[in-house]
Write a protein that holds these residues in place. Structure first.
Motif, short mmCIF file in Angstrom:
data_model
loop_
_atom_site.label_atom_id
_atom_site.label_comp_id
_atom_site.label_asym_id
_atom_site.label_seq_id
_atom_site.Cartn_x
_atom_site.Cartn_y
_atom_site.Cartn_z
N SER A 106 26.37 38.56 38.66
CA SER A 106 27.75 38.38 39.10
C SER A 106 28.65 38.09 37.91
CB SER A 106 27.83 37.23 40.11
OG SER A 106 27.36 36.04 39.53
N THR A 107 29.96 38.20 38.12
CA THR A 107 30.91 37.99 37.04
C THR A 107 30.93 36.54 36.61
OG1 THR A 107 33.24 38.17 36.40
CG2 THR A 107 32.78 37.63 38.69
N SER A 108 31.11 36.30 35.31
CA SER A 108 31.22 34.95 34.77
C SER A 108 32.61 34.69 34.23
CB SER A 108 30.17 34.74 33.66
OG SER A 108 30.37 35.68 32.61
N ASN A 109 33.55 35.58 34.53
CA ASN A 109 34.92 35.45 34.06
C ASN A 109 35.81 35.00 35.23
OD1 ASN A 109 37.78 36.78 33.71
ND2 ASN A 109 36.94 36.54 31.65
N LEU A 110 36.54 33.90 35.06
CA LEU A 110 37.33 33.35 36.16
C LEU A 110 38.42 34.31 36.60
CD1 LEU A 110 38.00 31.01 38.05
CD2 LEU A 110 39.43 30.04 36.22
N GLU A 111 39.11 34.92 35.66
CA GLU A 111 40.19 35.85 36.02
C GLU A 111 39.66 37.02 36.83
OE1 GLU A 111 43.67 38.56 33.84
OE2 GLU A 111 42.48 37.12 32.67
N ASP A 112 38.52 37.59 36.40
CA ASP A 112 37.92 38.69 37.16
C ASP A 112 37.46 38.23 38.54
OD1 ASP A 112 38.36 40.31 34.99
OD2 ASP A 112 36.31 40.19 34.22
N PHE A 113 36.91 37.02 38.59
CA PHE A 113 36.44 36.50 39.87
C PHE A 113 37.59 36.32 40.85
CE2 PHE A 113 35.82 32.76 42.59
CZ PHE A 113 34.71 33.18 43.32
N LEU A 114 38.70 35.74 40.40
CA LEU A 114 39.84 35.50 41.29
C LEU A 114 40.50 36.80 41.75
CD1 LEU A 114 41.50 32.42 39.55
CD2 LEU A 114 40.05 32.44 41.60
N ARG A 227 44.11 22.19 35.79
CA ARG A 227 43.91 23.44 35.04
C ARG A 227 43.43 24.56 35.96
NH1 ARG A 227 40.60 22.75 29.68
NH2 ARG A 227 41.55 24.81 29.38
N LEU A 228 42.55 24.24 36.90
CA LEU A 228 42.10 25.25 37.86
C LEU A 228 43.25 25.67 38.76
CD1 LEU A 228 39.90 26.94 39.22
CD2 LEU A 228 39.33 24.92 40.62
N ASN A 229 44.07 24.71 39.20
CA ASN A 229 45.21 25.06 40.06
C ASN A 229 46.18 26.02 39.37
OD1 ASN A 229 44.48 23.71 42.40
ND2 ASN A 229 45.51 21.81 41.81
N GLU A 230 46.38 25.85 38.07
CA GLU A 230 47.24 26.78 37.33
C GLU A 230 46.71 28.21 37.43
OE1 GLU A 230 47.45 25.35 33.38
OE2 GLU A 230 48.59 23.53 33.87
N GLN A 231 45.39 28.36 37.31
CA GLN A 231 44.78 29.69 37.41
C GLN A 231 44.86 30.23 38.84
OE1 GLN A 231 43.48 31.38 34.71
NE2 GLN A 231 44.32 29.68 33.51
N GLU A 234 48.46 31.39 39.49
CA GLU A 234 48.70 32.64 38.74
C GLU A 234 48.06 33.83 39.42
OE1 GLU A 234 47.70 34.37 34.29
OE2 GLU A 234 48.05 32.22 34.54
N ALA A 235 46.91 33.60 40.10
CA ALA A 235 46.20 34.68 40.78
C ALA A 235 46.71 34.90 42.20
CB ALA A 235 44.71 34.40 40.80
N GLY A 236 47.69 34.10 42.65
CA GLY A 236 48.26 34.28 43.98
C GLY A 236 47.63 33.45 45.06
#
Length: 404
Positions: A106-114, A227-231, A234-236
């Motif tokens: 599975s993906t290990s990148n937060l941006e890709d995951f969101l 910091r997680l809430n910022e991401q 940003e991801a909607g």
């Protein structure tokens, strides 16, 4: 304690068999802790278990299940107070069930995951990722316990070796259904568990300076996942609101002012992610504690503890509405999560008050207030996002329990 159980996934395995696929492996492995107090020939106790089921791989996906349960034990000893004990007991409690089918890679990148969290599917009944108060649905066990105490030279405590064997079951039909399929058999089956612990022998049991206490603990952790809430924003997605809730167990032994023990609690946050998805941020903490009392005045005590242990963090995005089996098994892509784990440390100071419950002083009701600071000894990354700042924070905990 560790052990194994013969729990099965009958209905789900039948579905796999109809498709010409191998069944999910039966049985699960158990890891847990407990507390037990003997009053004359009667025995009272509390146990917390995590059960890890078998894993099967299919078409690039891994299927697995796990359960956990908290049980109150009531028993009767067939032996006089001595080094050897034979106890017949019955347990009543509640549980949690998790079944999932997620890709092996599975993906290990937060941006890709969101942007694309639909990795597979996750089914949870009595979802403790939303908090330990979500435990539910009646479970019971019946069995026998054999144990033997080995003296520890120079100590009032003894080393106890324990074996338990019996049968676990869910007495009410239809209580463990996920996506319209019965997982009742995951909560039933014969078991055997073995373990070790610390015991206070009967000759020392009522000494003022030798005891083992059990407490339920809860309180406030002064941290937020900023910091997680910022991401998430940003991801909607909607941000996680408030601070994490917690509930756990604390077992503390004492000999002549020296303290030792173990502690486990579950920090949880949950909420809506958007119109169709929910989210949870969960962290389990397990500590081995040691310390001492600085001051004892009548029923009041002041002391300090230090702990070293394990922590994890898991962020889950789940689709609220999913189809039932077998359509869910064919579609699969609805949910996903990111997780990490590492070492934790903490110092704390505490103030406690012990109130004798009976005139014969069989046990005290203990109230405790603890102020401490947790320190993450790892990065706890969700993808590339460092969550150590969220894991590191001061806390204020309140406890209530019993001590012989």
């Amino acid at each position: 304690m560790v052990g194994t159980s013969g729990a099965k996934l009958n209905q789900f395995n039948e579905m796999l068999n109809d498709r010409g696929l191998s069944p999910l492996r039966n049985r699960y492995r158990t890891l847990g802790l407990g507390y037990q107090n003997r009053i004359n020939d009667f025995v009272l106790g509390l146990e917390l278990f995590h059960n890890q089921g078998g894993r099967s791989e299919f078409d690039g996906y891994r299927m697995s299940y796990r359960t956990s349960r908290v049980l109150l034990n009531v028993g009767y000893s067939f032996t006089e107070e001595s080094n050897f004990q034979l106890i017949h007991y019955m347990s009543l409690g509640m549980g949690f069930l998790n079944f999932q089918m997620l890709p092996m890679q599975s993906t290990s990148n937060l941006e890709d995951f969101l942007s694309n969290p639909e990795q597979g599917f996750i089914l949870r009944e009595n979802n403790i990722h939303r908090g330990s108060i979500k435990y539910g649905d009646f479970l019971t066990e019946i069995g026998f316990q054999l144990s033997y105490d080995f003296p520890i030279p120079g100590r009032k405590e003894s080393l106890e070796v324990i074996a338990k064997l019996g049968y676990a079951f869910s007495p009410f039909e239809g209580k463990w259904n996920l996506a319209d399929m019965s997982f009742q058999n995951t909560q039933s089956g014969a078991f055997i568990r073995v373990g070790t612990g610390i015991s206070i022998p009967d000759r020392n049991f009522f000494y003022k300076d030798a005891s083992i206490a059990l407490q339920l603990v809860s309180g406030f952790h002064f941290t937020k996942p900023d910091r997680l809430n910022e991401q998430l924003v940003e991801a909607g997605y909607d941000p996680l609101k408030g601070r994490p809730s917690n509930l756990g167990l604390k077992i503390t032994g004492e000999t002549e002012g020296v303290l030792y023990g173990v502690e486990v609690y579950n920090l949880a946050m949950d909420g809506s992610a958007n119109a169709v998805k929910s989210q949870t941020l969960n962290s389990l903490r397990v500590y081995a504690n040691g310390g001492m009392k600085f001051l004892q005045y009548k029923n009041m005590a002041l002391g300090a503890l230090g702990g070293i242990g394990f922590g994890n963090i898991r962020y889950t995005l789940s689709q609220v509405d999913k189809p039932n089996f077998p359509e869910l098994f064919e579609q699969r892509q609805f949910d996903g999560y990111l997780k990490n784990s590492g070492l934790m440390a903490k110092p704390e100071v505490f103030l406690e008050y012990a109130y004798p419950v009976t005139k014969r002083k069989f046990f005290d009701l203990v109230f405790n207030v603890s102020l401490g600071y947790e320190l993450a000894l790892a990065n706890y990354r969700l993808g590339e996002l460092d969550m150590a700042q969220y894991m590191t924070a001061p806390y204020l905990m309140f406890g209530v329990g019993v001590r012989p």
